[in-house]
Design a protein around this motif. Structure first.
Motif, PDB file in Angstrom:
ATOM      1  N   TYR A  31       0.818  -1.368  -0.211  1.00 57.91           N
ATOM      2  CA  TYR A  31      -0.069   0.525  -0.486  1.00 57.91           C
ATOM      3  C   TYR A  31       1.080   1.400   0.268  1.00 57.91           C
ATOM      4  O   TYR A  31       2.509   1.463   0.739  1.00 57.91           O
ATOM      5  CB  TYR A  31      -1.059   0.028   1.163  1.00 57.91           C
ATOM      6  N   ALA A  32       0.361   1.995  -0.921  1.00 53.15           N
ATOM      7  CA  ALA A  32       0.729   3.354  -0.340  1.00 53.15           C
ATOM      8  C   ALA A  32       0.447   4.366   0.639  1.00 53.15           C
ATOM      9  O   ALA A  32      -0.281   4.146   0.324  1.00 53.15           O
ATOM     10  CB  ALA A  32       1.103   4.060  -2.197  1.00 53.15           C
ATOM     11  N   ILE A  50       4.291   8.294   1.028  1.00 52.10           N
ATOM     12  CA  ILE A  50       5.713   7.205   0.890  1.00 52.10           C
ATOM     13  C   ILE A  50       5.008   6.625  -0.092  1.00 52.10           C
ATOM     14  O   ILE A  50       3.449   5.753  -0.003  1.00 52.10           O
ATOM     15  CB  ILE A  50       5.952   6.876   2.789  1.00 52.10           C
ATOM     16  N   THR A  51       5.985   6.183  -1.332  1.00 57.47           N
ATOM     17  CA  THR A  51       6.014   4.695  -2.072  1.00 57.47           C
ATOM     18  C   THR A  51       5.330   3.558  -1.238  1.00 57.47           C
ATOM     19  O   THR A  51       5.646   3.265  -0.353  1.00 57.47           O
ATOM     20  CB  THR A  51       6.229   4.605  -2.852  1.00 57.47           C
ATOM     21  N   ILE A  69       8.161  11.118   6.901  1.00 60.00           N
ATOM     22  CA  ILE A  69       7.185   9.741   6.908  1.00 60.00           C
ATOM     23  C   ILE A  69       7.942   8.662   7.055  1.00 60.00           C
ATOM     24  O   ILE A  69       8.876   8.715   6.618  1.00 60.00           O
ATOM     25  CB  ILE A  69       6.680   9.783   5.962  1.00 60.00           C
ATOM     26  N   SER A  70       7.621   7.436   7.248  1.00 56.31           N
ATOM     27  CA  SER A  70       8.192   6.505   7.679  1.00 56.31           C
ATOM     28  C   SER A  70       7.364   5.269   7.749  1.00 56.31           C
ATOM     29  O   SER A  70       6.029   5.897   7.983  1.00 56.31           O
ATOM     30  CB  SER A  70       9.495   5.811   8.489  1.00 56.31           C
ATOM     31  N   THR A 103       4.704   4.469  -8.724  1.00 59.42           N
ATOM     32  CA  THR A 103       6.540   4.552  -8.390  1.00 59.42           C
ATOM     33  C   THR A 103       6.799   6.400  -7.561  1.00 59.42           C
ATOM     34  O   THR A 103       8.169   6.702  -7.600  1.00 59.42           O
ATOM     35  CB  THR A 103       7.228   4.689  -9.824  1.00 59.42           C
ATOM     36  N   VAL A 104       5.960   6.965  -7.514  1.00 59.73           N
ATOM     37  CA  VAL A 104       5.914   7.945  -6.807  1.00 59.73           C
ATOM     38  C   VAL A 104       5.193   8.437  -4.932  1.00 59.73           C
ATOM     39  O   VAL A 104       3.944   7.413  -6.052  1.00 59.73           O
ATOM     40  CB  VAL A 104       5.852   9.300  -7.825  1.00 59.73           C
ATOM     41  N   PRO A 105       5.275   9.129  -4.461  1.00 57.77           N
ATOM     42  CA  PRO A 105       4.015   9.095  -3.685  1.00 57.77           C
ATOM     43  C   PRO A 105       3.522   9.563  -3.841  1.00 57.77           C
ATOM     44  O   PRO A 105       3.307  10.719  -5.056  1.00 57.77           O
ATOM     45  CB  PRO A 105       5.099  10.107  -2.411  1.00 57.77           C
TER      46      PRO A 105
END
Length: 125
Positions: A31-32, A50-51, A69-70, A103-105
């Motif tokens: 999941y993004a 975050i991706t 963010i993590s 591939t990008v947030p």
């Protein structure tokens, strides 16, 4: 599928706070994820994303350099470390998730299918 945000509270300007978003009923592995916020009288705005594989993160200009963010897939949890908080950071913070493997947030709220209930952050002396 449920997302639950935790960690909000009252903090003084310049202080730090760490928000958590715990997922239940599904695995966040694919999941993004993202954080949004909404202040009184304002529209919901993007904070950080975050991706799905964690290799890319994106931040709103207003929080860049202060927020991080993590994600911890083993804990099925996403985090938002907020440092150097300002009064204008005060808002209800929402976490969001979507199964799209971009591939990008993802930075638009409309792209996310799942939302947490929000946690209130107050920044005041």
């Amino acid at each position: 599928v449920q997302l639950q945000a935790y960690g909000g509270g009252l903090v003084q300007p310049g202080g730090s706070l760490k928000l958590s978003c715990v997922a239940s009923g599904f695995s966040i592995d694919d999941y993004a994820l993202g954080w949004f916020r909404q202040a009184p009288g304002k529209e919901r705005e993007f904070v950080a994303g975050i991706t799905w594989n964690g290799d890319k993160a994106s931040y709103a200009d207003s929080v860049k350099g202060r927020f991080v963010i993590s994600r911890d897939n083993d804990q099925n949890t996403m985090y938002l470390q907020m440092n150097s908080l300002k009064p204008e950071d005060a808002a209800i913070y929402y976490c969001a998730g979507d199964s799209t493997k971009t591939t990008v947030p993802m930075t638009l709220a409309s792209w996310y299918d799942y939302w947490g209930q929000g946690t209130l952050v107050t920044v005041s002396s």
